[in-house]
Structures are given as C-alpha cells and as structure tokens.
Design an enzyme around this catalytic site. Structure first.
Site, mmCIF file in Angstrom:
data_model
loop_
_atom_site.group_PDB
_atom_site.id
_atom_site.type_symbol
_atom_site.label_atom_id
_atom_site.label_comp_id
_atom_site.label_asym_id
_atom_site.label_seq_id
_atom_site.Cartn_x
_atom_site.Cartn_y
_atom_site.Cartn_z
ATOM 1 N N LYS E 163 0.921 -1.209 -0.065
ATOM 2 C CA LYS E 163 0.021 -0.035 0.063
ATOM 3 C C LYS E 163 0.930 1.269 0.191
ATOM 4 O O LYS E 163 2.224 1.175 0.019
ATOM 5 C CB LYS E 163 -1.080 0.086 1.224
ATOM 6 C CG LYS E 163 -1.757 -1.071 1.270
ATOM 7 C CD LYS E 163 -3.066 -0.976 2.044
ATOM 8 C CE LYS E 163 -3.924 -1.908 2.247
ATOM 9 N NZ LYS E 163 -5.040 -1.462 3.210
ATOM 10 N N ASP E 214 -7.011 2.546 -6.459
ATOM 11 C CA ASP E 214 -7.821 3.028 -5.334
ATOM 12 C C ASP E 214 -8.399 4.458 -5.747
ATOM 13 O O ASP E 214 -7.516 5.378 -5.972
ATOM 14 C CB ASP E 214 -6.929 3.044 -4.027
ATOM 15 C CG ASP E 214 -7.340 3.245 -2.818
ATOM 16 O OD1 ASP E 214 -8.672 2.636 -2.594
ATOM 17 O OD2 ASP E 214 -7.005 3.991 -1.878
#
Lengths: 274, 274, 274, 274, 274, 274
Positions: E163, E214
């Site tokens: 991430k 995202d």
C-alpha cells in the site's frame, strides 16, 4: 443442574492436571487393557449430595464407554452406607478417573451438607442462608443451592455491593450511592454495607435494594429490621455459626450470609468400592 | 517459591472469573479514577502464611501500578493483628483485586496452618506429615510445604502407587508388582498399599520403594515398622487427627499422610484495611 | 496406549494450524462434497510403527464419518509395502487430514525405528536404551517405548537429576546432595551426573538412586559398574551410536541414554494411496 | 525475525510442559535463590544458527531478570567452539530454562544447517531449495529461510496444490483445474502435481501458476523445463539428497523441494557452559 | 461449508460468554426440565441466508438432544415469512441457545444479503465483488461467498499487498517491489495499490499479479483497464455503493472491493417462534 | 474504561488471527527493520469515539516500543479531519497493527455514534437509550456507554428476563413469575415482556422490577406508563428508529431499547496517515 458447557472444561482441566505428561502409570502398568469392572460410590458418612454430574463427566471423559448410574439426584440426603451411584465399564478408565470424580463429589457435597445444616436450623423462619463471594473459582455456588441455600453475587459485575472501603474513598455514603445509581443499568441491584444503625436510615432514604448488616448482634439486627420495615432486603453477616444461626434468623432478617460454608467446607467422605 | 509461569495463569483465571463481562461495577461507579490508596493486609487470627506471591500477582495483574510489599515471607507465623503486607497504588485496582488476593492467601494459609499444627506435634520424632492427592487443582501442595509438610505424588504420572483395587484387578500383589517393575522407568518409585500385616512381607520380598500402611492402629504400625526394618519408606494413613498425630508418629513410621489438611482446610482470616 | 485426553489436543492443534483461516481450499475446490473414498496407509520402507491412535484421531476430528482400521498395533514391525491401516469415508475428510495424520505417524515411527535398532543390538545384555529430555513437546516419549526403549524423566518436576552445573553452583557434590535429600518427597528419586570415577564413591556413600555416567569410555564404564556394585542404577550417556551401542551395553550398565533417537530422528516413509 | 506474538506462546507452552506441576525440583533443591551466574552458549559443531529469539524468550519468561546477549544473528555460520550467546542473571532461572532454550536452538539450527548445505551446492544455478508441508507445527519454516531456503505453503489454505489424489477424485486434470480456478480468490496461486510429461502440456494450456514435477529424473526434468519455457514456476521433488541436489538444480528448475530438511533434521550440537 | 473444527470454537466461545457463571437463570427458573418444544426459524424480511451450520452448532452444543433441520442451504434466498429451519428437542436448550444461534445467523445473512445485492447489479459484467480485510475475526468471509462474492486476503500472511504507506517507507514503488519479489515464496501473489495512472505502467513493467486501483473514477478506471490489458488482475476500491457498483463494474475491472458489506453490515431480521 | 485484563485477550486474538502462521509478509518484505515512523489517526467523518484503549493495545502488543498518544478520550465527539491520536515508533509495528487497531476503533466508534444520535434526540426527556443482548461477543456494550446509552443484560445469567416463549412454556405469566421469584437470588432483578396491556396489571400485581413493553405504539406506551405509575421500570422496544425515537421517549417510558445500534452498526471512517 449446571449446563454441561460449564462443567466439562472444569472436569477436563482437573483430569489433565492429574494425568500429567504420562497418564496414570500405575493403572497402565497393573491393569490389563480389556478388563471390565463394576464399582459403587458409597457414602461413608451422612450428608447432602452435590456434584453427580461432575463425577459422571470425569468417568465419561476418561473413557466414553463408562456407564455412570446415579441412585439419587443432587440435593438428596444420604446416610453412611448408602449407595450414591454405580459406575461400570473398562477397569482402567474407572480407576484413572476415580480421584478426580471423588474430589468434586466430596468437596461439593461437603458444602451442600454444611449449608443444609444451617438451612434446617432456620427453617421455621422466613430467613434463608446465602454464601459469599469468598470462594475459589468453580461450582461451589451450585452446591450451596443443593444444600437449600441461596447464592449471593457471582462476581464483581452482576450487582453493586458498596462496602466500607468504597464509602470511605467515595467521600461518604450519599456520594457513593448517587454515583452508583447513575452508573447502574436498570437490571442491576444495589446493596450497601451498614456497620452502624446510624447509617441505615440515610441509606434507606436514598433508595437501595438491599442492606448488608455487618457484624451486628441479634439485638441490633432486630432493631434494624424494624427500621427497614420492608423497604429493602435485609442481610446479616459476621460471626454466624451453626449454633448461632437460629438466633440471627429469628431477628427477622431476610438472609444470613455465611462465608465458611464454601471457603472452609469439609469434604464429605465418599468411597469407591469395586 | 513457585515459578511465576505457574502462578500467573491461576491468578489471571480467578480474576477473569470475578470480573465477568463488565468488570467491577461497584468500584467503577463509586471510586473516581485517579484516587490513590494505601492498604494493609492484617491477620485476624494466628497462623502460618502461604500464598504471598499469588496475592501480589492479583494486585499487579489488575493494575501494574500497584505496589505490594510483604512484611514477611511464606512459611512465617503470624499472630492476630500482625501486618502481613502493605499494598499501595490506584484505589480502584486495590479494591477490584482485593477478594481474589485474599481468597488465595486465606485458603493457602489455612492449609499451611493446619499442616504446621500437626508438624509441631510430631517434631520430636523423625516422622514427617504429607498431603494426599485429594486436592482440587492448584497450589495447595505448595502451602503444605510452607506449613512444614512434605508432598505426596502430584499426579497419576509421577510415581506408581498400587492400591487395593489395582491389586484385585491385576490378580494379586505379586502380579501387580511384577507388571509395575517392568513398566516403570528407572526414576519412577513404586509404593504399595498394605491393608494387613500378612501382605507386608510379600511386598518387601518383591522389592518396593515404599509401603502405604492403611487404616492400621498405632500398635499394628509399630509392628509393621519393625518388619520393614529400613527396607522401604513407611507411610501411615487413615484416621489421623491433630490429636492422634503424635501416637502415629511415635510408632516410627517415616510419614503420616493426612488428606484433610488440603481437602477440608479452613480459611485463615485475613482482612484488608484501607 | 496414550490416553485420548492427552492425544486429542495435540492432533486438534496440528489440524487447526494446517487448516488456517480458510480450511483446505484445494480439496474444497476440487473434490465434490459427497464422494466417498477408500485409502490405505502403506509403509514405503521397513521400520517400527508408532502413532496409530494419533493418525486415527486426525481423520476422525476432520470428519467423524471416517473409519480408520489399523492392520497392526503400535510397536509392530513393518516391511516396505506392508499395509499399515485402511481409512474409508468422505473423500474430502481423508484428503484434508492426510498430511497431519502422516506427519505424526512418520515422525513417531521414525523414533520407534531408531530406538528398536539400538534395542536389538543390545538385546543379549541386561541393558536397556532410554531417551533424554532433549525433545520437543509431544508424544515422542511414547514412541520410544514402542521401539522397546525406556523413558527418562518427562520434565523438570518428576525426578531430581543433579548435573555438573548444579554441583558447581551448590558448592560441591556433598552440598548438592544434602540439599536434594532434604527437599525431595518420598516418591522422588535422585540421580547424579558423574564425570569422573573419583566422584563416584562419594556419591554412592551419600546415597543416590542412580548415577549418570557421562562421556566415559566403555573401559571406564566397566570399572564404574564394578564400583557401584548394585548400590544404584547405572546409566551411560555421551557419544553412543548404533555402531557403538553394543560396546556400551556390554559394560554392564543398566541403561544407555541416547538423545538423537528423539531430537534427530528421521521420519519413516509412509504413504497414503487412494 | 518472527513476531514475538507468534514466538511467545510456543516457548511458554514448552516451558510449562517441562515445569509440570512442581517446577524444576532439582534446581529448587540444589541452587540457593540469590546466586547469580554467567553462562555462554557454545557451538559444539559447525553449522548455521536459527532460533536465537526463541532461546532468549525462554530465559526471559522463566526470569525477567535474565540478560541474553547474542554474539551473532540468525542465519550466521558458526564453527565448533564459537560463542553463540551469553546469558547472565539468576542462576536458578538460567538452569531451569536451559533445556527448552537449547531444544529450540539446536533443532532449528539443525534445519538451517541442512538447508544451507543444499543451498550452497546449488548456488551457481538460479534454482532455490524449498521445504514442504511435512513439518510438525512450529517455526521450522523460519529456520529454512535462515538456511537460505524458500518456504512452500504454510498450510492448506494459502495456496491450491492439486495432487494426484485430487485429480483422480475430481475426474481428471481438466476437471480439477476448472473447479480450482472458479473457487480461487484473485490472490491465490494454483500449482499442479505432474507425474508424467504427458500431463504437462495439458496443465500449461489450462493455465497454472506452478507445476510440481514429482519423482522425475534430471533428464526428464531438463525436458520438462524446456516444455514449460517460462509459462509457470517449476518445482522438482522426490529423491533429492545433498549429493544429487546439484544434478536436479542444473536442469533449470526454479525450485527443488526437500522434505527431510525439516521432517528428518538432525539437531545441531550446542552446549551451555557456566 | 466451513470445517466444523473451525466453527465449533467460535460458537462455543459465544455460548460461554452468554452463559456467564450461572447459566440461563431465566430458563432454569421458568421452564421445567423435561418439557419438549418445537420451534421454527422464520425470516422476517427478504434476504440471502448464511450461517446455518453455526446456528445448528449452537443448539447442539447446549443440548446434544436438539434436532436442527434446515429447510434450505446457505446461499439460498428467502422472502419474509419463509421458514428457514426447524429445531426440536428439550425446551430449555432451545431457549438458552436461541440468541447465540440467531446472532450468528442474522449477522452472516446480513452480510450475504448485502453482497448479493451488489453481485446481482453487476451480473451482466465479468466483474466480481470482493470483501476487504476490514472485518472482525470470524466467519464473515464465508458469508461473502454465500452472497456470491469473492474473498480478498484472509490475513497479513497469505499474499503481499503493497500500500501507499509501504511504498513511502520503502523509498518508492520500485524499491518496494524488488524487495517483495525477493522475499515472496513461489505461491505468494503480489498486489500493489495504485493511486494514480502514472504509477500504473511502472508497476506493470516490474511485474505484479494484481493492481488495486484506489479511489479512481469510473473514467479513470476505464483507462487503467486498457493500460493493464490483461497483464494483471485489476481491482477497484473506494466509494463504491449499491447504486454506483454497476458503473464501476462496467469499466472492465476484474473486481470491485467493498468494505462495508462486512464492517457495516446490517443484521437480517430472523425470529424464532415456538 | 474497560479493565486491561478484559481488553488484552480480545486484541491479542484479533492480531494472531491476522498474523496467521507467517506474520505480515508485506511489511517484512518492504520495510527495513530499523525505520521509525510517526502516524496520525484522523477522523474522516464526524462521530463519537470509542475504543482508544483497544487501538493502543494493538500497537503495543505488536511492538512494545510503539507510543500511542490519544488527543481525546472515549466518548469525545470528532469532526471530519480531527486528529484522534498519534502513534510513533518502529514503522514495521505500526503498519502491522494498523488494520486491527482501526477495526476495533471504527467499529466501536460506529456504535457510539449511532447511540449518541438517539441519545441527543431524547435528551429533553427522562428516557435513556439502551442496547439489547443481540451483540456478537466483545466490547460493544462499552461503546454504547460511550455514546451516552445504558446497557441491558450482559448475558443470560445476570438478570431474569421472562419472554413470551418462557411464559408459554411455563403455563402462563403467573406460573412463570412465581417460579422466577423462588429461584432468584436477592440481587437478581426480574423483568417481564408484556405484549398487551391486559397482561400488564397482572405482572405488576405479582411484583416485577421492570416491564419490557414490546411492539407497542407510542399511544399504547403512554397508557402503559400511566398504569405502571412508578411500580416498575418501563422499557419500550420494537420498531424504534432515529426518526421515531423521540415519539417513544416522550411517552414517559424510562428506557427505549434499540438492537440495531450494536447488531447493524456502521463503521466510523477513520484513517491512519504516515
């Protein structure tokens, strides 16, 4: 009857502690694997029985082939010589489980017997005997019920019981009670320890569900019960013995609480004969 | 001293059972969070102390900020009024842990006190008092040592103890002993229960480490000890009380074993004053 | 046979570790739910079997409908190609439990096989082979017995074994032994590690149950056994291999202890064929 | 480095099993409570170290006052005589924790050493050595990484590995693979066991992440790697020894998997000297 | 279907928490022991069912005599008023287990229903809905599958998901990916979070198994899917609701991940009528 | 504040489930061991915070070196963008604990926020909002208190709540209540579910502590409260939403109980930024 879900872990833990790392080496060495046996559990003294389900669980956990047939139910009275239960099946399993089964049965029956002794002496009053929270973890509370007693709190979280130390730190009875009423859910009862009659009226005027009248003489208790006059449940504690139980109960209190029926209980003598 | 690794789970389990799902709701309601308190643990009757580490652990598990300072060590004797320990720190933690700490301390001190009473009465002999396996799981064995007693087996797996039921099922004493000697590791001792003098010589001739002389009178024991003549450790059991302990010890047996010092122990009265 | 109460948690823990959070995703994906299967466990090399109960437990915990039928019992010898057991029931359960069942069976059979190899080489003497405490937690001790070996201590608490480090810290052999005899219960044996013949007579004169003769040559051991002359159990350790086991055993020692039969055991090759 | 949250329960369980019910009775008897000691962990043979954190945890759980100072880190190579770590503090704690600390350290270092031996022999190729799922629960996977190896699946739920039994029950390779692809999440890889070159092209045409080439000769593997030609990861298994590892690696496979580095690992000889 | 080995501890823990120390005191007080009852579980609103095995386990753990007969299987759709299951047996057990059984069934069915609602709205695309790791421990992942969804990672250890924070600390996308590829076993997939199209090409050129796109708009996602062009699995996350699910799915992404189907699930209304 | 003894096992279990067998492989691969980081927990939407101690415990269990500094206390209100806490220390630990910490914090804050919304709408009345027993095991009850709500029963054992099914099986309201009063300890309250006004007078005349007025309209409730007239606590349940809460509260009932604030709670959006 206690839920099997609560009983089983207790009995399993006791068996695992007794089996240790190598199991019952005496029985493994001395008793051939396929021998069957029949045994009886016999009272060696008079008393009240509690814990039959725990004994049954001990035999069945060690060997599912063990058959445990109680001759009576928990709360029953026995005389010396009475058969309490029969257990049949593989001899190894019966011998291995014997001590754990008897430990639970004798200990809980000892509590039930002590409780019953008091309960009978006060049976002509409306008073009931109750235990305290001075127990080791386990099933002692249940044995008290088997002996005809009531249970007090089970833990710190199922009722509010304000004692002298709480009152001192909170800054007085009023402050403690006001805080308690704000925090308590609607299904939580509040009891206050009262050490002197002077505190009693204040507690009642603030509204409490029960008063714990601690270390009072029967005469003081008699007066306290009159003052309460049904506005709260009354509980007496402190210095109550088998001999004095009746004096306390006859003051009109709703409950007498007796710590030693659990924390100093004797063990009822029960043997296993093959 | 017991290893903290063994003590901690016991105390934690007792606290979690007492805290239940909601914790100490009385203290949370009545006692403001930042109040500090100092308390003393005081003996309310004379006895021998055991379990200080468990009490200390209870306070420290509830609040790591609690300071527990014992005034003496396990095995020490106290008189009524003696200060056993001081505990200081957050008032909430002290009140929440109080009952669990006292439960362990009072129960184990009761065992140690009972053990000590016997130990002193037989101090002029070479005999030692020992407990039996009739205990609930836990730390009672340790308390017996604090009272000057010895420990018997800790479980089914750390020594071979052949009882009457084993002998009956194995087909006699000889058969049981032969099987036992074949299975036992070289660090495992073998003890046999002897119910009558007639069995004793056979057991000794087969070679055993110890004999459990069960339900014999002092006179029979005296004779048995002569027969054994140092060939095995001798242990007497059955019907031994505080009053009769001396009679049994003076027969010359090495050990007297007394179940009630653990299974029917009273609880030593100890209080916490703030 | 180990008690199911001790086996079950071991096997359950191994299965839960293998199942992880999502279970056997290969089998769930590839094998339809209602397919039944029959499988055999086959030895792929010769050896001695141990752990059948653990394998059976693995299949039954995953699917109670699995039927496990051993063709032989623990301690039996197999040749390559021998059928050890049959397992039938839902195909999913058999495949999911396969690896855990085989892990226990192969590992314990490896220990039993190694133990047997030594046991046979010394069968003409009175000496027995024993394991040490150098094991990972579990059931390895049992496998040693399956291979014809004896077990040493199971843990730190079931016998006193005084080693060089204890002696050094206690301030000498005499000091260590005196302390040990004072603390030991009457069913606890005492063994002392002896690194040189000079220590041996002192140990024997103080009274010990067993001597651990460490890192001695067969010649030294021969001399040590003569010195002991039945006054204690004799155990040899250090540098004992399959090849040299016989030389050690023929010195007359009662036991040879061999750590590698458990801590460096190979895994017996066993397969599951459907 | 393994997370302490995963290590601590393993070490605690091993210590509790070793302490049993009564703790280290030898040390309690022989070693006075306040004696301090300094000890070194010394390699008695050459190898690769793994498990220092577990050893440190063992000492610290028994006595928080123990100071463990490693001289090197996991994965480091040692020669016989090298000091691995120093541990200082209360003598009792060091002696009580010694065996458990060494059990973990010797066992895991044995795995790391065996893995390293293979890893070095194939260092000139692109091939890596990997373990299999044939382990007992624990930390063996970590030791393989310390030895320079890779890890295979950790359990049944972190990848799909379709073996011959799955293929047979699913009704063929195609059926098994189609089912697997439908069920697999997008982060789950699929590997298929290939027993013959004939199956290989079908597997590749259906799309797999890896092929497990089982029990093939180096010549067959060489051919298989050419057929795969980068379309999947290639893994060889079956019959790979220290001596043959290089032959397998030079075929061009990406991985060779070797079960015995974990399931039949020897224990590296490490001692504790005070 | 989840393995019983994984379900049982969850249900047992929930029951033990609900039973507390004293069990179901209402039922013990009000319901005589031998009364039998028949009850039905009825949907009070439309939805998709998940968790029948957990409900069945709750009744059977409380009383092995309870018979639970589901009228349908997990994943089935129900309308308000539909009978989901019948349960018969001792009235006490049914009442005691009722709430725990319904808690699991209602919660998991709520998740399955929410998942199904999205799954149906995107059924005309190749896109699948998946959950995230934002769950409390338990069986929510299974319920997502019952609703027609896919599962993302089960934990931190079954795939690598890099991430933004990992990238920042590792010193950029390239550095993070290179490190990840070196450490990852051959059955571990690697997914990277991509916050902007500029990062996407770099990630693809370095080789990843999946990209987590995202907080992108459908228009950006459409462009991203074109760029990926089959080189990796594409997953969209961020701001996806029941209403917008279709817009996201029609961009061509392989997966849309929706945290709220598990972490903010409503509870499907199901009642038990006797 | 919840006792750490109750919080710690919950957080530890969630972390162990997330770590699985191999730990956080992404962070282990991408983040070098010695990097330090500072992060903030930021509210991404307005709400009421609950669960800070659980979040702190998550970080500290993963790495004792993590420092968690909350900017506010549980029960505090936040706006989007507010900093809730800062956490500093080893980057690996912060990233590994992040999701478990946020799962607890977001879930409990969601419950507190929903509870607060109702509590504020009825703040002008004497009525309080309470949760029901329809929760999954855990700390949701505490979050309700953080939102200004009261707690209902914690389990089956801390109060008697007689529902329609109990009444039906016991043979009517009178029979059920008589049985309940006989069994209940003196600190156990009794509540009865009332489905129609006709039952209400009977219940009151028999003496109950509270009445649960189920599925009544505000008009019926208004009438019921008049009938009760202070003789028992009044609780309304069934069909209460944020919009209708005020209508119910203004009828004069003491409590409105709302299941969805726990069983269908949304998760408050909180993020961690480094």
């Amino acid at each position: 009857m206690l839920p099997p879900l609560l009983i089983e872990p207790l009995v399993r833990a006791a068996l695992l502690e007794d089996l240790g790392r190598a199991g019952d080496i005496t029985t493994a060495a001395c008793v051939p694997q396929h021998i069957q046996a029949e045994a009886i559990l016999v009272a060696r003294q008079a008393g009240t029985i509690a814990g039959l389900d725990l004994a049954a669980t001990a035999f069945q956990l060690v060997d599912p082939g063990a058959r445990f047939s109680p001759s009576l139910i928990d709360s029953a009275r026995v005389e010396a010589g009475d058969v309490i239960a029969r257990v049949g099946g593989p001899a190894r399993g019966i011998l291995t489980a014997e001590r754990v089964a008897l430990n639970f049965l004798c200990h809980l029956s000892g509590i039930a017997t002590a409780t019953r002794e008091i309960a009978e002496r006060i049976a002509h009053t409306n008073c009931r005997v109750t235990c305290t929270r001075k127990t080791t973890p386990g099933v002692e509370k249940y044995a008290v019920r088997c002996g005809g007693g009531m249970n007090h709190r089970f833990g710190l979280d199922d009722a509010i019981l304000i004692k002298d130390n709480h009152i001192a730190i909170a800054g007085g009875l009023r402050a403690a009670l006001v805080r308690a009423r704000t925090h308590a859910g609607h299904l939580v009862k509040i009891e206050v320890e009262i050490d002197a009659l002077a505190q009693l009226e204040e507690a009642l005027s603030l509204g409490v569900d029960a008063v714990l009248l601690d270390n009072m003489t029967p005469a003081e208790l008699f007066q306290a019960v009159r003052m309460v006059n049904g506005r709260a449940t009354t509980e007496a504690s402190g210095g109550i013995t088998v001999q004095t139980a009746c004096d306390f109960a006859e003051t009109g209190v709703d409950l007498i609480s007796v710590g030693w029926i659990t924390h100093s209980a004797f063990s009822l003598d029960i043997g296993l004969d093959i």
